[in-house]
Write an enzyme that holds these catalytic residues in place. Sequence first.
Site, PDB file in Angstrom:
ATOM      1  N   ASP A  78      39.592  26.390  43.824  1.00  0.00           N
ATOM      2  CA  ASP A  78      40.833  26.517  43.057  1.00  0.00           C
ATOM      3  C   ASP A  78      40.583  25.936  41.666  1.00  0.00           C
ATOM      4  OD1 ASP A  78      43.333  26.199  41.914  1.00  0.00           O
ATOM      5  OD2 ASP A  78      44.202  25.168  43.648  1.00  0.00           O
ATOM      6  N   ILE A  79      40.716  26.760  40.644  1.00  0.00           N
ATOM      7  CA  ILE A  79      40.369  26.332  39.284  1.00  0.00           C
ATOM      8  C   ILE A  79      41.279  25.210  38.779  1.00  0.00           C
ATOM      9  CG2 ILE A  79      41.777  27.994  37.973  1.00  0.00           C
ATOM     10  CD1 ILE A  79      39.191  28.466  36.243  1.00  0.00           C
TER      11      ILE A  79
ATOM     12  N   VAL B   8      45.243  41.384  39.553  1.00  0.00           N
ATOM     13  CA  VAL B   8      46.144  42.523  39.345  1.00  0.00           C
ATOM     14  C   VAL B   8      45.642  43.476  38.251  1.00  0.00           C
ATOM     15  CG1 VAL B   8      48.211  41.378  40.232  1.00  0.00           C
ATOM     16  CG2 VAL B   8      47.710  41.247  37.797  1.00  0.00           C
TER      17      VAL B   8
ATOM     18  N   SER C 192      40.443  39.398  34.929  1.00  0.00           N
ATOM     19  CA  SER C 192      40.759  40.813  35.209  1.00  0.00           C
ATOM     20  C   SER C 192      40.437  41.271  36.634  1.00  0.00           C
ATOM     21  CB  SER C 192      40.074  41.768  34.211  1.00  0.00           C
ATOM     22  OG  SER C 192      40.662  41.661  32.928  1.00  0.00           O
ATOM     23  N   THR C 193      39.985  40.355  37.510  1.00  0.00           N
ATOM     24  CA  THR C 193      39.618  40.774  38.873  1.00  0.00           C
ATOM     25  C   THR C 193      40.783  40.733  39.861  1.00  0.00           C
ATOM     26  OG1 THR C 193      38.928  38.553  39.542  1.00  0.00           O
ATOM     27  CG2 THR C 193      37.226  39.996  38.587  1.00  0.00           C
TER      28      THR C 193
ATOM     29  N   GLY D  18      49.453  35.091  39.760  1.00  0.00           N
ATOM     30  CA  GLY D  18      48.027  34.835  39.988  1.00  0.00           C
ATOM     31  C   GLY D  18      47.584  33.484  39.462  1.00  0.00           C
ATOM     32  N   VAL D  19      46.408  33.468  38.860  1.00  0.00           N
ATOM     33  CA  VAL D  19      45.832  32.207  38.397  1.00  0.00           C
ATOM     34  C   VAL D  19      46.680  31.610  37.268  1.00  0.00           C
ATOM     35  CG1 VAL D  19      44.180  33.189  36.723  1.00  0.00           C
ATOM     36  CG2 VAL D  19      43.621  31.084  37.951  1.00  0.00           C
ATOM     37  N   ASP D  20      47.304  32.462  36.471  1.00  0.00           N
ATOM     38  CA  ASP D  20      48.181  32.024  35.373  1.00  0.00           C
ATOM     39  C   ASP D  20      49.335  31.162  35.928  1.00  0.00           C
ATOM     40  OD1 ASP D  20      49.395  31.874  32.883  1.00  0.00           O
ATOM     41  OD2 ASP D  20      49.907  33.992  32.756  1.00  0.00           O
TER      42      ASP D  20
HETATM   43  P1  ADP Z   1      44.127  39.254  36.025  1.00  0.00           P
HETATM   44  O1  ADP Z   1      45.484  39.707  35.577  1.00  0.00           O
HETATM   45  O2  ADP Z   1      43.223  38.874  34.860  1.00  0.00           O
HETATM   46  O3  ADP Z   1      43.477  40.191  36.986  1.00  0.00           O
HETATM   47  P2  ADP Z   1      44.862  37.426  38.211  1.00  0.00           P
HETATM   48  O4  ADP Z   1      45.478  36.076  38.100  1.00  0.00           O
HETATM   49  O5  ADP Z   1      45.649  38.494  38.904  1.00  0.00           O
HETATM   50  O6  ADP Z   1      44.438  37.836  36.731  1.00  0.00           O
HETATM   51  O7  ADP Z   1      43.462  37.300  38.969  1.00  0.00           O
HETATM   52  C1  ADP Z   1      42.308  36.803  38.377  1.00  0.00           C
HETATM   53  C2  ADP Z   1      41.447  36.164  39.453  1.00  0.00           C
HETATM   54  O8  ADP Z   1      41.882  34.827  39.681  1.00  0.00           O
HETATM   55  C3  ADP Z   1      41.489  36.857  40.819  1.00  0.00           C
HETATM   56  O9  ADP Z   1      40.150  36.970  41.302  1.00  0.00           O
HETATM   57  C4  ADP Z   1      42.306  35.890  41.663  1.00  0.00           C
HETATM   58  O10 ADP Z   1      41.930  35.951  43.029  1.00  0.00           O
HETATM   59  C5  ADP Z   1      41.906  34.580  41.062  1.00  0.00           C
HETATM   60  N1  ADP Z   1      42.756  33.402  41.305  1.00  0.00           N
HETATM   61  C6  ADP Z   1      44.069  33.323  41.629  1.00  0.00           C
HETATM   62  N2  ADP Z   1      44.453  32.040  41.726  1.00  0.00           N
HETATM   63  C7  ADP Z   1      43.348  31.275  41.468  1.00  0.00           C
HETATM   64  C8  ADP Z   1      43.068  29.871  41.425  1.00  0.00           C
HETATM   65  N3  ADP Z   1      44.022  28.948  41.665  1.00  0.00           N
HETATM   66  N4  ADP Z   1      41.799  29.465  41.136  1.00  0.00           N
HETATM   67  C9  ADP Z   1      40.837  30.368  40.874  1.00  0.00           C
HETATM   68  N5  ADP Z   1      41.022  31.699  40.894  1.00  0.00           N
HETATM   69  C10 ADP Z   1      42.267  32.147  41.196  1.00  0.00           C
END
Ligand code: ADP
Length: 210
Positions: free
Chosen positions: A39-40, A154, A151-152, A61-63
């Site tokens: 988890d980042i 959504v 970008s990996t 997502g990660v945002d």
């Molecule tokens: P994007 O719109 O750039 O595709 P996303 O947030 O949908 O962004 O996904 C980007 C990547 O981050 C995906 O591989 C997702 O599984 C991953 N991700 C989601 N939450 C976390 C987290 N807490 N730590 C690391 N990676 C995450």
Amino acid sequence: ALTGAFTPPPPTHKAAGGAGMARTFNFKQGTKLVIKQGDITTEDVDAIVNAANERMLGGGGVDGAIHRAAGPELVRACAQHPEVEPGVRCPTGEARITPGFRLPAKFVVHTVGPIYENDRESAPLLAAAYRSSIKVAQESGVGSISFPGISTGVFGYPWDKAAQVSLEAVDAALSEAGEANSVREVRFVLFGQKLYDIFVAEAEAFTAKE
Ligand code: ADP
């Protein structure tokens, strides 16, 4: 009475998977490359990179995870970045930096990767997101930086292609900076095992090529 054959314990797969897995490589100009699963938001580095959107006011997502962990100060700092056109604080392929607030990381680098269309259009934009992130990090003297798979999620970038473009872009950005490079360690922190495996395979191929 204890009778019967000894029953071995059920196999565990700890060694083969799960959070905590990591592999270490080196870019050709010397910067350490770590591919890890996790988890980042818990990364103890100078900067973590957020896969944001052009509005830069949070999302899924990660945002969403980064905003929740950083606290409400983060969205206020993002809002202070001026709009370059209505609704756009950070155009696709660019990056902006803010403090990390309640995160272990000192900074968050917000970048916007492309929604995947095709390689010809999307690869240069994905590479630009990584290069812009490295550049703004270097301008703040960042020594260690953790990236998610931009970008990996959504945005739908095919994972094998994303891994290749991402590693090549970071390598190019580090080399371009020459003596001015402050970044000594780059980590890719991948949430799922499958994306982790793909990045490891690409790093093996990539570092063997050099
Ligand atoms: P994007 O719109 O750039 O595709 P996303 O947030 O949908 O962004 O996904 C980007 C990547 O981050 C995906 O591989 C997702 O599984 C991953 N991700 C989601 N939450 C976390 C987290 N807490 N730590 C690391 N990676 C995450």
